[in-house]
Design a protein around this motif. Structure first.
Motif, PDB file in Angstrom:
ATOM      1  N   LEU A  24      17.625  92.534  52.792  1.00  0.00           N
ATOM      2  CA  LEU A  24      16.881  91.334  52.407  1.00  0.00           C
ATOM      3  C   LEU A  24      16.188  90.717  53.618  1.00  0.00           C
ATOM      4  CD1 LEU A  24      16.164  89.429  50.063  1.00  0.00           C
ATOM      5  CD2 LEU A  24      18.253  88.148  50.561  1.00  0.00           C
ATOM      6  N   LYS A  25      16.686  91.005  54.819  1.00  0.00           N
ATOM      7  CA  LYS A  25      16.041  90.503  56.041  1.00  0.00           C
ATOM      8  C   LYS A  25      14.599  90.984  56.136  1.00  0.00           C
ATOM      9  CE  LYS A  25      20.174  90.392  58.995  1.00  0.00           C
ATOM     10  NZ  LYS A  25      20.805  90.965  60.209  1.00  0.00           N
ATOM     11  N   THR A  26      14.390  92.231  55.710  1.00  0.00           N
ATOM     12  CA  THR A  26      13.035  92.794  55.740  1.00  0.00           C
ATOM     13  C   THR A  26      12.232  92.350  54.534  1.00  0.00           C
ATOM     14  OG1 THR A  26      13.871  94.748  56.909  1.00  0.00           O
ATOM     15  CG2 THR A  26      11.729  94.949  55.818  1.00  0.00           C
ATOM     16  N   LYS A  27      12.880  92.311  53.394  1.00  0.00           N
ATOM     17  CA  LYS A  27      12.202  91.960  52.143  1.00  0.00           C
ATOM     18  C   LYS A  27      11.749  90.505  52.138  1.00  0.00           C
ATOM     19  CE  LYS A  27      12.969  92.536  47.160  1.00  0.00           C
ATOM     20  NZ  LYS A  27      13.944  93.048  46.154  1.00  0.00           N
ATOM     21  N   ASN A  28      12.626  89.600  52.556  1.00  0.00           N
ATOM     22  CA  ASN A  28      12.301  88.174  52.613  1.00  0.00           C
ATOM     23  C   ASN A  28      13.185  87.530  53.678  1.00  0.00           C
ATOM     24  OD1 ASN A  28      11.978  85.362  52.143  1.00  0.00           O
ATOM     25  ND2 ASN A  28      11.342  85.779  50.034  1.00  0.00           N
ATOM     26  N   PRO A  29      12.763  87.582  54.943  1.00  0.00           N
ATOM     27  CA  PRO A  29      13.595  87.072  56.035  1.00  0.00           C
ATOM     28  C   PRO A  29      13.951  85.590  55.906  1.00  0.00           C
ATOM     29  CG  PRO A  29      11.351  87.548  56.784  1.00  0.00           C
ATOM     30  CD  PRO A  29      11.494  88.143  55.429  1.00  0.00           C
ATOM     31  N   ASP A  30      13.041  84.785  55.392  1.00  0.00           N
ATOM     32  CA  ASP A  30      13.329  83.352  55.229  1.00  0.00           C
ATOM     33  C   ASP A  30      14.444  83.126  54.222  1.00  0.00           C
ATOM     34  OD1 ASP A  30      11.389  82.708  57.059  1.00  0.00           O
ATOM     35  OD2 ASP A  30       9.841  82.299  55.552  1.00  0.00           O
ATOM     36  N   LEU A  31      14.393  83.869  53.130  1.00  0.00           N
ATOM     37  CA  LEU A  31      15.425  83.725  52.097  1.00  0.00           C
ATOM     38  C   LEU A  31      16.769  84.207  52.627  1.00  0.00           C
ATOM     39  CD1 LEU A  31      16.206  82.985  49.211  1.00  0.00           C
ATOM     40  CD2 LEU A  31      15.554  85.301  48.511  1.00  0.00           C
ATOM     41  N   HIS A  32      16.776  85.329  53.310  1.00  0.00           N
ATOM     42  CA  HIS A  32      18.025  85.849  53.885  1.00  0.00           C
ATOM     43  C   HIS A  32      18.653  84.826  54.820  1.00  0.00           C
ATOM     44  CE1 HIS A  32      20.583  88.065  56.722  1.00  0.00           C
ATOM     45  NE2 HIS A  32      20.819  88.893  55.709  1.00  0.00           N
ATOM     46  N   GLN A  33      17.855  84.253  55.689  1.00  0.00           N
ATOM     47  CA  GLN A  33      18.361  83.265  56.640  1.00  0.00           C
ATOM     48  C   GLN A  33      18.880  82.022  55.929  1.00  0.00           C
ATOM     49  OE1 GLN A  33      15.441  81.596  59.340  1.00  0.00           O
ATOM     50  NE2 GLN A  33      16.990  81.133  60.878  1.00  0.00           N
ATOM     51  N   HIS A  34      18.152  81.569  54.916  1.00  0.00           N
ATOM     52  CA  HIS A  34      18.524  80.357  54.191  1.00  0.00           C
ATOM     53  C   HIS A  34      19.850  80.537  53.455  1.00  0.00           C
ATOM     54  CE1 HIS A  34      17.202  76.393  52.854  1.00  0.00           C
ATOM     55  NE2 HIS A  34      17.665  76.681  51.640  1.00  0.00           N
ATOM     56  N   ILE A  35      19.995  81.657  52.754  1.00  0.00           N
ATOM     57  CA  ILE A  35      21.224  81.918  51.992  1.00  0.00           C
ATOM     58  C   ILE A  35      22.416  82.035  52.927  1.00  0.00           C
ATOM     59  CG2 ILE A  35      22.453  83.616  50.568  1.00  0.00           C
ATOM     60  CD1 ILE A  35      19.794  84.262  49.225  1.00  0.00           C
ATOM     61  N   THR A  36      22.301  82.847  53.955  1.00  0.00           N
ATOM     62  CA  THR A  36      23.430  83.065  54.859  1.00  0.00           C
ATOM     63  C   THR A  36      23.794  81.792  55.615  1.00  0.00           C
ATOM     64  OG1 THR A  36      21.911  83.951  56.533  1.00  0.00           O
ATOM     65  CG2 THR A  36      23.010  85.538  55.100  1.00  0.00           C
ATOM     66  N   TYR A  37      22.789  80.986  55.965  1.00  0.00           N
ATOM     67  CA  TYR A  37      23.056  79.718  56.655  1.00  0.00           C
ATOM     68  C   TYR A  37      23.880  78.798  55.765  1.00  0.00           C
ATOM     69  CZ  TYR A  37      22.225  75.223  58.941  1.00  0.00           C
ATOM     70  OH  TYR A  37      22.394  73.997  59.538  1.00  0.00           O
ATOM     71  N   LYS A  38      23.464  78.643  54.502  1.00  0.00           N
ATOM     72  CA  LYS A  38      24.156  77.725  53.591  1.00  0.00           C
ATOM     73  C   LYS A  38      25.555  78.241  53.225  1.00  0.00           C
ATOM     74  CE  LYS A  38      22.022  75.263  50.586  1.00  0.00           C
ATOM     75  NZ  LYS A  38      21.275  74.768  49.410  1.00  0.00           N
ATOM     76  N   LEU A  39      25.685  79.544  52.995  1.00  0.00           N
ATOM     77  CA  LEU A  39      26.998  80.107  52.680  1.00  0.00           C
ATOM     78  C   LEU A  39      27.947  79.972  53.870  1.00  0.00           C
ATOM     79  CD1 LEU A  39      26.049  83.365  50.736  1.00  0.00           C
ATOM     80  CD2 LEU A  39      27.168  81.342  49.785  1.00  0.00           C
ATOM     81  N   GLY A  40      27.411  80.116  55.062  1.00  0.00           N
ATOM     82  CA  GLY A  40      28.237  80.051  56.257  1.00  0.00           C
ATOM     83  C   GLY A  40      28.681  78.652  56.621  1.00  0.00           C
ATOM     84  N   ARG A  41      28.110  77.653  55.963  1.00  0.00           N
ATOM     85  CA  ARG A  41      28.457  76.267  56.284  1.00  0.00           C
ATOM     86  C   ARG A  41      29.082  75.519  55.109  1.00  0.00           C
ATOM     87  NH1 ARG A  41      25.350  78.420  59.502  1.00  0.00           N
ATOM     88  NH2 ARG A  41      25.058  77.770  61.681  1.00  0.00           N
ATOM     89  N   LEU A  42      29.634  76.261  54.184  1.00  0.00           N
ATOM     90  CA  LEU A  42      30.364  75.620  53.093  1.00  0.00           C
ATOM     91  C   LEU A  42      31.624  74.950  53.632  1.00  0.00           C
ATOM     92  CD1 LEU A  42      30.206  78.255  50.198  1.00  0.00           C
ATOM     93  CD2 LEU A  42      29.131  76.007  50.237  1.00  0.00           C
ATOM     94  N   LYS A  43      31.908  73.765  53.124  1.00  0.00           N
ATOM     95  CA  LYS A  43      33.106  73.043  53.538  1.00  0.00           C
ATOM     96  C   LYS A  43      34.334  73.587  52.824  1.00  0.00           C
ATOM     97  CE  LYS A  43      30.635  68.707  54.431  1.00  0.00           C
ATOM     98  NZ  LYS A  43      30.535  67.267  54.061  1.00  0.00           N
ATOM     99  N   LYS A  44      35.489  73.390  53.442  1.00  0.00           N
ATOM    100  CA  LYS A  44      36.744  73.767  52.798  1.00  0.00           C
ATOM    101  C   LYS A  44      37.067  72.761  51.699  1.00  0.00           C
ATOM    102  CE  LYS A  44      38.997  74.244  56.777  1.00  0.00           C
ATOM    103  NZ  LYS A  44      40.102  74.510  57.735  1.00  0.00           N
ATOM    104  N   PRO A  45      37.903  73.131  50.722  1.00  0.00           N
ATOM    105  CA  PRO A  45      38.253  72.216  49.628  1.00  0.00           C
ATOM    106  C   PRO A  45      38.915  70.947  50.171  1.00  0.00           C
ATOM    107  CG  PRO A  45      39.022  74.441  49.171  1.00  0.00           C
ATOM    108  CD  PRO A  45      38.581  74.431  50.592  1.00  0.00           C
ATOM    109  N   GLY A  46      38.677  69.815  49.466  1.00  0.00           N
ATOM    110  CA  GLY A  46      39.331  68.568  49.819  1.00  0.00           C
ATOM    111  C   GLY A  46      40.805  68.605  49.454  1.00  0.00           C
ATOM    112  N   LYS A  47      41.507  67.538  49.773  1.00  0.00           N
ATOM    113  CA  LYS A  47      42.950  67.496  49.541  1.00  0.00           C
ATOM    114  C   LYS A  47      43.300  67.637  48.065  1.00  0.00           C
ATOM    115  CE  LYS A  47      44.289  64.857  53.645  1.00  0.00           C
ATOM    116  NZ  LYS A  47      44.945  63.611  54.127  1.00  0.00           N
ATOM    117  N   GLN A  48      42.546  66.957  47.182  1.00  0.00           N
ATOM    118  CA  GLN A  48      42.848  67.024  45.746  1.00  0.00           C
ATOM    119  C   GLN A  48      42.628  68.430  45.202  1.00  0.00           C
ATOM    120  OE1 GLN A  48      40.570  63.752  43.927  1.00  0.00           O
ATOM    121  NE2 GLN A  48      42.534  62.803  43.467  1.00  0.00           N
TER     122      GLN A  48
END
Length: 401
Positions: A180-204
Protein backbone atom coordinates in the motif's frame (compact mmCIF):
# COMPACT_ATOMS: atom_id res chain seq x y z
CA UNK A 1 1.72 -22.47 27.70
CA UNK A 2 1.64 -19.52 30.12
CA UNK A 3 3.78 -16.51 29.43
CA UNK A 4 5.92 -14.64 31.94
CA UNK A 5 3.53 -12.39 33.87
CA UNK A 6 6.36 -9.90 34.35
CA UNK A 7 6.18 -9.12 30.62
CA UNK A 8 4.80 -5.57 30.28
CA UNK A 9 2.26 -4.30 27.78
CA UNK A 10 4.79 -3.16 25.19
CA UNK A 11 6.71 -6.44 25.38
CA UNK A 12 3.57 -8.58 25.07
CA UNK A 13 2.28 -6.49 22.13
CA UNK A 14 5.61 -6.93 20.35
CA UNK A 15 5.48 -10.67 21.06
CA UNK A 16 2.00 -10.96 19.50
CA UNK A 17 3.05 -9.10 16.36
CA UNK A 18 6.11 -11.30 16.02
CA UNK A 19 4.01 -14.43 16.49
CA UNK A 20 1.47 -13.29 13.88
CA UNK A 21 4.29 -12.53 11.47
CA UNK A 22 5.83 -15.96 11.98
CA UNK A 23 2.49 -17.72 11.47
CA UNK A 24 1.75 -15.81 8.25
CA UNK A 25 5.18 -15.26 6.72
CA UNK A 26 4.76 -11.49 7.02
CA UNK A 27 6.61 -8.69 8.81
CA UNK A 28 5.77 -7.86 12.44
CA UNK A 29 5.86 -4.11 11.73
CA UNK A 30 2.84 -4.48 9.42
CA UNK A 31 0.60 -5.78 12.22
CA UNK A 32 -1.34 -3.47 14.56
CA UNK A 33 -3.40 -4.44 17.63
CA UNK A 34 -6.79 -3.18 18.82
CA UNK A 35 -9.19 -4.25 21.56
CA UNK A 36 -11.89 -5.22 19.05
CA UNK A 37 -11.56 -5.81 15.32
CA UNK A 38 -14.34 -3.28 14.71
CA UNK A 39 -12.13 -0.61 16.32
CA UNK A 40 -9.37 -1.27 13.82
CA UNK A 41 -11.89 -1.25 10.99
CA UNK A 42 -13.10 2.17 12.12
CA UNK A 43 -9.56 3.54 11.93
CA UNK A 44 -9.14 2.07 8.45
CA UNK A 45 -12.37 3.56 7.09
CA UNK A 46 -11.83 6.92 8.81
CA UNK A 47 -8.39 7.07 7.18
CA UNK A 48 -9.92 6.26 3.80
CA UNK A 49 -12.36 9.14 4.30
CA UNK A 50 -9.60 11.50 5.43
CA UNK A 51 -7.38 10.78 2.43
CA UNK A 52 -9.88 9.94 -0.32
CA UNK A 53 -12.91 11.94 0.84
CA UNK A 54 -16.54 10.91 1.16
CA UNK A 55 -17.72 7.95 -0.85
CA UNK A 56 -18.93 4.36 -0.83
CA UNK A 57 -17.68 0.99 0.40
CA UNK A 58 -19.00 -2.19 -1.22
CA UNK A 59 -19.78 -4.74 1.49
CA UNK A 60 -22.35 -7.48 2.12
CA UNK A 61 -25.56 -7.60 4.17
CA UNK A 62 -24.69 -11.19 5.11
CA UNK A 63 -22.53 -10.10 8.02
CA UNK A 64 -22.52 -8.86 11.59
CA UNK A 65 -23.75 -5.34 12.19
CA UNK A 66 -20.39 -4.51 13.78
CA UNK A 67 -18.70 -4.97 10.40
CA UNK A 68 -20.84 -2.21 8.86
CA UNK A 69 -20.83 0.27 11.75
CA UNK A 70 -17.18 1.24 11.11
CA UNK A 71 -18.22 2.34 7.62
CA UNK A 72 -21.05 4.44 9.01
CA UNK A 73 -19.08 6.08 11.82
CA UNK A 74 -16.46 7.07 9.25
CA UNK A 75 -19.13 8.96 7.33
CA UNK A 76 -18.95 6.62 4.35
CA UNK A 77 -21.85 4.87 2.61
CA UNK A 78 -22.23 1.07 2.58
CA UNK A 79 -23.29 -0.48 -0.74
CA UNK A 80 -24.60 -4.01 -0.21
CA UNK A 81 -23.51 -6.61 -2.75
CA UNK A 82 -25.72 -9.70 -2.83
CA UNK A 83 -24.02 -12.98 -2.00
CA UNK A 84 -22.77 -16.03 -3.84
CA UNK A 85 -24.48 -18.96 -2.09
CA UNK A 86 -21.38 -21.14 -2.31
CA UNK A 87 -19.29 -18.56 -0.40
CA UNK A 88 -21.97 -16.91 1.77
CA UNK A 89 -20.33 -13.66 0.72
CA UNK A 90 -19.54 -11.68 -2.41
CA UNK A 91 -18.38 -13.95 -5.22
CA UNK A 92 -17.49 -12.44 -8.57
CA UNK A 93 -18.33 -8.76 -8.06
CA UNK A 94 -20.91 -7.09 -10.29
CA UNK A 95 -20.02 -3.67 -11.69
CA UNK A 96 -23.58 -2.44 -11.08
CA UNK A 97 -22.60 -1.95 -7.43
CA UNK A 98 -19.91 0.59 -8.34
CA UNK A 99 -20.73 4.24 -7.69
CA UNK A 100 -18.98 7.48 -8.64
CA UNK A 101 -16.89 7.56 -5.48
CA UNK A 102 -16.49 3.90 -4.57
CA UNK A 103 -13.30 3.65 -2.53
CA UNK A 104 -13.11 -0.02 -1.55
CA UNK A 105 -14.71 -3.44 -1.58
CA UNK A 106 -14.83 -5.72 1.47
CA UNK A 107 -13.85 -9.35 0.86
CA UNK A 108 -15.46 -11.28 3.72
CA UNK A 109 -14.45 -14.87 4.49
CA UNK A 110 -17.72 -16.03 6.04
CA UNK A 111 -17.01 -18.90 8.51
CA UNK A 112 -13.52 -18.99 7.00
CA UNK A 113 -14.44 -19.78 3.37
CA UNK A 114 -11.46 -18.35 1.51
CA UNK A 115 -11.52 -20.46 -1.66
CA UNK A 116 -11.82 -18.64 -5.01
CA UNK A 117 -11.47 -14.96 -4.09
CA UNK A 118 -9.10 -13.91 -6.90
CA UNK A 119 -12.01 -12.47 -8.91
CA UNK A 120 -12.50 -9.83 -6.20
CA UNK A 121 -8.83 -8.85 -6.46
CA UNK A 122 -9.12 -8.51 -10.24
CA UNK A 123 -12.25 -6.38 -9.78
CA UNK A 124 -10.50 -4.10 -7.28
CA UNK A 125 -7.43 -3.69 -9.48
CA UNK A 126 -9.49 -3.04 -12.61
CA UNK A 127 -11.44 -0.25 -10.97
CA UNK A 128 -8.53 1.04 -8.88
CA UNK A 129 -10.27 0.62 -5.55
CA UNK A 130 -8.96 -0.77 -2.27
CA UNK A 131 -9.45 -4.39 -1.25
CA UNK A 132 -10.30 -4.78 2.44
CA UNK A 133 -10.21 -8.35 3.75
CA UNK A 134 -12.54 -9.36 6.60
CA UNK A 135 -10.72 -12.38 8.01
CA UNK A 136 -12.40 -12.17 11.42
CA UNK A 137 -13.52 -15.82 11.13
CA UNK A 138 -10.08 -17.15 10.16
CA UNK A 139 -7.37 -15.43 12.17
CA UNK A 140 -3.91 -15.62 10.51
CA UNK A 141 -5.39 -16.94 7.25
CA UNK A 142 -5.33 -14.74 4.13
CA UNK A 143 -6.71 -14.98 0.61
CA UNK A 144 -3.59 -15.42 -1.55
CA UNK A 145 -2.84 -15.84 -5.25
CA UNK A 146 -1.15 -18.83 -6.87
CA UNK A 147 2.24 -17.39 -5.89
CA UNK A 148 1.13 -17.16 -2.23
CA UNK A 149 0.96 -13.37 -2.41
CA UNK A 150 -1.59 -11.71 -0.10
CA UNK A 151 -4.43 -10.23 -2.14
CA UNK A 152 -5.77 -7.55 0.20
CA UNK A 153 -4.49 -4.06 0.86
CA UNK A 154 -5.69 -4.29 4.46
CA UNK A 155 -6.72 -7.43 6.36
CA UNK A 156 -8.85 -7.56 9.53
CA UNK A 157 -8.36 -10.40 12.05
CA UNK A 158 -10.15 -11.11 15.32
CA UNK A 159 -9.52 -12.82 18.64
CA UNK A 160 -13.00 -11.91 19.88
CA UNK A 161 -16.05 -13.81 21.09
CA UNK A 162 -17.22 -16.78 18.98
CA UNK A 163 -14.14 -16.76 16.80
CA UNK A 164 -11.45 -19.38 16.09
CA UNK A 165 -9.60 -19.01 19.40
CA UNK A 166 -12.20 -19.95 22.00
CA UNK A 167 -10.00 -18.94 24.92
CA UNK A 168 -9.78 -15.30 23.88
CA UNK A 169 -12.76 -12.96 24.18
CA UNK A 170 -11.16 -9.68 23.10
CA UNK A 171 -8.54 -8.46 20.68
CA UNK A 172 -8.15 -7.70 17.00
CA UNK A 173 -5.23 -7.38 14.61
CA UNK A 174 -5.00 -5.25 11.48
CA UNK A 175 -2.51 -6.18 8.77
CA UNK A 176 -1.57 -3.30 6.49
CA UNK A 177 -0.02 -4.65 3.31
CA UNK A 178 3.36 -2.91 2.77
CA UNK A 179 2.52 -2.69 -0.94
CA UNK A 180 0.00 0.00 0.00
CA UNK A 181 3.03 2.28 0.43
CA UNK A 182 3.45 2.24 -3.34
CA UNK A 183 -0.24 2.18 -4.19
CA UNK A 184 -1.18 5.10 -1.90
CA UNK A 185 1.66 6.26 0.37
CA UNK A 186 -0.47 8.93 2.09
CA UNK A 187 -3.14 6.41 3.02
CA UNK A 188 -0.58 3.89 4.26
CA UNK A 189 1.06 6.50 6.46
CA UNK A 190 -2.28 7.78 7.79
CA UNK A 191 -3.62 4.33 8.71
CA UNK A 192 -0.43 3.11 10.36
CA UNK A 193 0.00 6.40 12.25
CA UNK A 194 -3.53 6.25 13.71
CA UNK A 195 -3.37 2.53 14.52
CA UNK A 196 0.00 3.00 16.19
CA UNK A 197 -1.35 5.69 18.49
CA UNK A 198 -4.46 4.03 19.83
CA UNK A 199 -4.86 4.49 23.57
CA UNK A 200 -5.11 1.58 25.98
CA UNK A 201 -8.55 0.83 27.50
CA UNK A 202 -9.66 2.97 30.45
CA UNK A 203 -10.13 1.56 33.93
CA UNK A 204 -13.84 0.75 33.43
CA UNK A 205 -13.26 -1.01 30.12
CA UNK A 206 -10.29 -2.83 31.61
CA UNK A 207 -12.46 -4.05 34.48
CA UNK A 208 -15.18 -5.30 32.10
CA UNK A 209 -12.63 -7.11 29.96
CA UNK A 210 -11.04 -8.83 32.95
CA UNK A 211 -14.38 -9.90 34.49
CA UNK A 212 -16.12 -10.87 31.24
CA UNK A 213 -15.79 -14.63 31.72
CA UNK A 214 -17.08 -14.53 35.30
CA UNK A 215 -20.03 -12.29 34.49
CA UNK A 216 -20.97 -14.29 31.42
CA UNK A 217 -20.77 -17.58 33.37
CA UNK A 218 -23.14 -16.20 36.02
CA UNK A 219 -25.60 -15.01 33.36
CA UNK A 220 -25.57 -18.37 31.57
CA UNK A 221 -26.58 -20.15 34.80
CA UNK A 222 -29.75 -18.07 35.09
CA UNK A 223 -33.02 -19.02 33.43
CA UNK A 224 -35.61 -17.32 31.25
CA UNK A 225 -36.39 -13.66 31.87
CA UNK A 226 -34.04 -13.55 34.85
CA UNK A 227 -31.08 -14.15 32.53
CA UNK A 228 -32.23 -11.45 30.11
CA UNK A 229 -33.01 -8.92 32.85
CA UNK A 230 -29.79 -9.48 34.76
CA UNK A 231 -27.74 -9.19 31.57
CA UNK A 232 -29.40 -5.87 30.70
CA UNK A 233 -28.84 -4.64 34.26
CA UNK A 234 -25.11 -5.43 34.08
CA UNK A 235 -24.79 -3.68 30.70
CA UNK A 236 -26.58 -0.54 31.90
CA UNK A 237 -24.55 -0.53 35.13
CA UNK A 238 -21.31 -0.67 33.15
CA UNK A 239 -20.36 -4.06 34.59
CA UNK A 240 -20.61 -6.24 31.48
CA UNK A 241 -18.97 -5.65 28.08
CA UNK A 242 -21.36 -7.46 25.70
CA UNK A 243 -20.36 -8.76 22.27
CA UNK A 244 -22.77 -6.20 20.80
CA UNK A 245 -24.16 -3.17 22.64
CA UNK A 246 -27.78 -2.09 22.01
CA UNK A 247 -26.52 1.24 20.61
CA UNK A 248 -24.50 -0.67 18.02
CA UNK A 249 -27.81 -1.60 16.38
CA UNK A 250 -28.21 2.11 15.67
CA UNK A 251 -25.02 2.48 13.64
CA UNK A 252 -22.82 3.61 16.52
CA UNK A 253 -19.78 2.20 18.29
CA UNK A 254 -17.34 3.03 21.09
CA UNK A 255 -14.19 5.08 20.65
CA UNK A 256 -11.42 2.79 19.36
CA UNK A 257 -8.69 1.63 21.73
CA UNK A 258 -5.92 -0.94 21.68
CA UNK A 259 -5.42 -4.00 23.87
CA UNK A 260 -4.06 -4.16 27.40
CA UNK A 261 -1.66 -6.53 29.18
CA UNK A 262 -4.44 -8.88 30.30
CA UNK A 263 -5.83 -9.27 26.77
CA UNK A 264 -2.34 -9.72 25.34
CA UNK A 265 -1.58 -12.56 27.73
CA UNK A 266 -4.73 -14.42 26.66
CA UNK A 267 -3.92 -13.92 22.98
CA UNK A 268 -0.37 -15.20 23.39
CA UNK A 269 -1.51 -18.28 25.29
CA UNK A 270 -4.15 -19.10 22.71
CA UNK A 271 -1.92 -18.52 19.69
CA UNK A 272 0.12 -21.49 20.94
CA UNK A 273 -2.98 -23.66 20.41
CA UNK A 274 -3.82 -22.32 16.94
CA UNK A 275 -2.16 -25.09 14.90
CA UNK A 276 -4.00 -27.86 16.77
CA UNK A 277 -7.21 -25.80 16.66
CA UNK A 278 -7.10 -25.59 12.87
CA UNK A 279 -6.19 -29.28 12.52
CA UNK A 280 -9.23 -30.26 14.60
CA UNK A 281 -11.56 -27.99 12.64
CA UNK A 282 -10.25 -29.24 9.28
CA UNK A 283 -10.81 -32.84 10.37
CA UNK A 284 -14.40 -32.09 11.37
CA UNK A 285 -15.03 -30.28 8.08
CA UNK A 286 -13.75 -33.35 6.23
CA UNK A 287 -16.19 -35.50 8.24
CA UNK A 288 -19.13 -33.29 7.36
CA UNK A 289 -18.16 -33.28 3.70
CA UNK A 290 -17.70 -37.04 3.44
CA UNK A 291 -20.62 -38.23 5.58
CA UNK A 292 -23.30 -35.79 4.46
CA UNK A 293 -23.03 -37.12 0.92
CA UNK A 294 -25.91 -39.57 0.93
CA UNK A 295 -29.18 -40.00 -0.89
CA UNK A 296 -30.83 -37.61 1.56
CA UNK A 297 -28.35 -34.85 0.82
CA UNK A 298 -27.31 -32.92 -2.25
CA UNK A 299 -23.70 -31.73 -2.73
CA UNK A 300 -21.94 -30.38 0.33
CA UNK A 301 -19.13 -27.86 0.25
CA UNK A 302 -15.88 -29.24 -1.11
CA UNK A 303 -13.88 -26.52 0.65
CA UNK A 304 -11.50 -28.62 2.74
CA UNK A 305 -10.62 -25.72 5.00
CA UNK A 306 -10.49 -25.33 8.80
CA UNK A 307 -13.81 -23.52 8.99
CA UNK A 308 -15.10 -21.72 12.06
CA UNK A 309 -18.43 -23.47 11.45
CA UNK A 310 -19.82 -25.73 8.73
CA UNK A 311 -22.70 -24.01 6.86
CA UNK A 312 -25.70 -25.86 5.47
CA UNK A 313 -28.64 -24.27 3.67
CA UNK A 314 -31.91 -26.14 4.16
CA UNK A 315 -34.68 -26.54 1.62
CA UNK A 316 -37.00 -24.32 3.66
CA UNK A 317 -37.02 -22.11 6.71
CA UNK A 318 -39.29 -24.62 8.45
CA UNK A 319 -36.79 -27.43 7.98
CA UNK A 320 -33.94 -25.26 9.17
CA UNK A 321 -35.93 -24.34 12.28
CA UNK A 322 -36.79 -27.98 12.96
CA UNK A 323 -33.15 -29.09 12.67
CA UNK A 324 -32.04 -26.19 14.85
CA UNK A 325 -34.53 -27.16 17.55
CA UNK A 326 -33.47 -30.81 17.35
CA UNK A 327 -29.74 -30.13 17.65
CA UNK A 328 -29.97 -27.42 20.31
CA UNK A 329 -32.29 -29.67 22.35
CA UNK A 330 -29.50 -32.24 22.24
CA UNK A 331 -27.20 -29.62 23.77
CA UNK A 332 -25.25 -28.50 20.70
CA UNK A 333 -24.39 -24.85 20.07
CA UNK A 334 -25.65 -24.20 16.56
CA UNK A 335 -25.04 -20.79 15.02
CA UNK A 336 -27.51 -19.08 12.70
CA UNK A 337 -25.11 -16.82 10.83
CA UNK A 338 -26.53 -14.54 9.65
CA UNK A 339 -30.17 -14.62 10.58
CA UNK A 340 -31.27 -11.88 10.55
CA UNK A 341 -28.96 -10.10 8.14
CA UNK A 342 -26.72 -7.41 9.61
CA UNK A 343 -26.85 -9.63 12.69
CA UNK A 344 -28.47 -9.24 15.22
CA UNK A 345 -30.46 -6.83 13.07
CA UNK A 346 -30.54 -3.03 12.82
CA UNK A 347 -33.13 -0.95 14.63
CA UNK A 348 -33.55 1.05 11.43
CA UNK A 349 -32.90 -0.06 7.86
CA UNK A 350 -32.78 3.63 6.94
CA UNK A 351 -29.74 4.24 9.16
CA UNK A 352 -27.93 1.40 7.42
CA UNK A 353 -29.22 2.40 3.97
CA UNK A 354 -30.19 -1.21 3.39
CA UNK A 355 -32.95 -2.26 0.99
CA UNK A 356 -33.83 -5.99 1.37
CA UNK A 357 -35.20 -6.11 -2.18
CA UNK A 358 -31.71 -5.51 -3.56
CA UNK A 359 -30.24 -8.59 -1.85
CA UNK A 360 -32.76 -11.37 -2.56
CA UNK A 361 -30.24 -14.22 -2.33
CA UNK A 362 -28.86 -13.11 1.03
CA UNK A 363 -32.38 -12.54 2.36
CA UNK A 364 -33.44 -16.02 1.29
CA UNK A 365 -30.35 -17.93 2.42
CA UNK A 366 -30.25 -16.26 5.84
CA UNK A 367 -33.60 -17.83 6.69
CA UNK A 368 -32.49 -21.35 5.74
CA UNK A 369 -28.91 -21.62 6.99
CA UNK A 370 -27.45 -23.40 10.01
CA UNK A 371 -23.76 -23.42 10.92
CA UNK A 372 -22.58 -26.63 12.56
CA UNK A 373 -19.73 -26.65 15.12
CA UNK A 374 -16.25 -27.66 13.98
CA UNK A 375 -14.43 -27.51 17.32
CA UNK A 376 -15.96 -30.64 18.90
CA UNK A 377 -14.41 -34.08 19.41
CA UNK A 378 -14.92 -36.36 16.40
CA UNK A 379 -17.41 -38.52 18.33
CA UNK A 380 -19.69 -35.50 18.84
CA UNK A 381 -19.40 -34.42 15.21
CA UNK A 382 -20.48 -37.90 14.16
CA UNK A 383 -23.48 -37.67 16.47
CA UNK A 384 -24.55 -34.41 14.81
CA UNK A 385 -24.18 -36.00 11.38
CA UNK A 386 -26.25 -39.05 12.37
CA UNK A 387 -28.93 -36.85 13.93
CA UNK A 388 -29.24 -34.89 10.69
CA UNK A 389 -29.42 -38.07 8.61
CA UNK A 390 -32.12 -39.55 10.84
CA UNK A 391 -34.09 -36.31 11.06
CA UNK A 392 -37.46 -36.44 9.34
CA UNK A 393 -36.67 -33.17 7.54
CA UNK A 394 -33.24 -33.88 6.06
CA UNK A 395 -31.00 -31.22 4.61
CA UNK A 396 -31.67 -30.65 0.94
CA UNK A 397 -29.21 -28.00 -0.13
CA UNK A 398 -25.94 -27.85 1.82
CA UNK A 399 -23.70 -25.02 0.70
CA UNK A 400 -21.99 -25.90 -2.57
CA UNK A 401 -18.57 -24.90 -3.73
Amino acid sequence: MRYNRLMNYEESSKKIREKLAKLTDTDAKDWHLCLKARFGMAIVFESIRDILGSGEIITTPYTCITAVNPILVAGLTPIYHDIDTSLLSTGKPDEKYLKDKTHAIVMQHTVGLITDKTSIKRFADKHKILLIEDAAHCVTRFARDKDNKILADISIHSFGVEKILTGTKFGGAIYVNPELKTKNPDLHQHITYKLGRLKKPGKQMGFRVRTYRINNAIIQRLRGNLRHNFRNFEIKAGILEPPIYPFEQDGQQDEPCTTNKFVNEKILEQLETLKGNYIRRAANVDLYISKLKSKNFSKVTNAHEPLLAFPIVFESEEKANAAYHMLTTQGYFIRRWYSPLLYPGPNSLKIYRYNPKKSPIAEDVSKRVLCLPTDLPVIETNKIIESLKDHKNPVQKPVEN
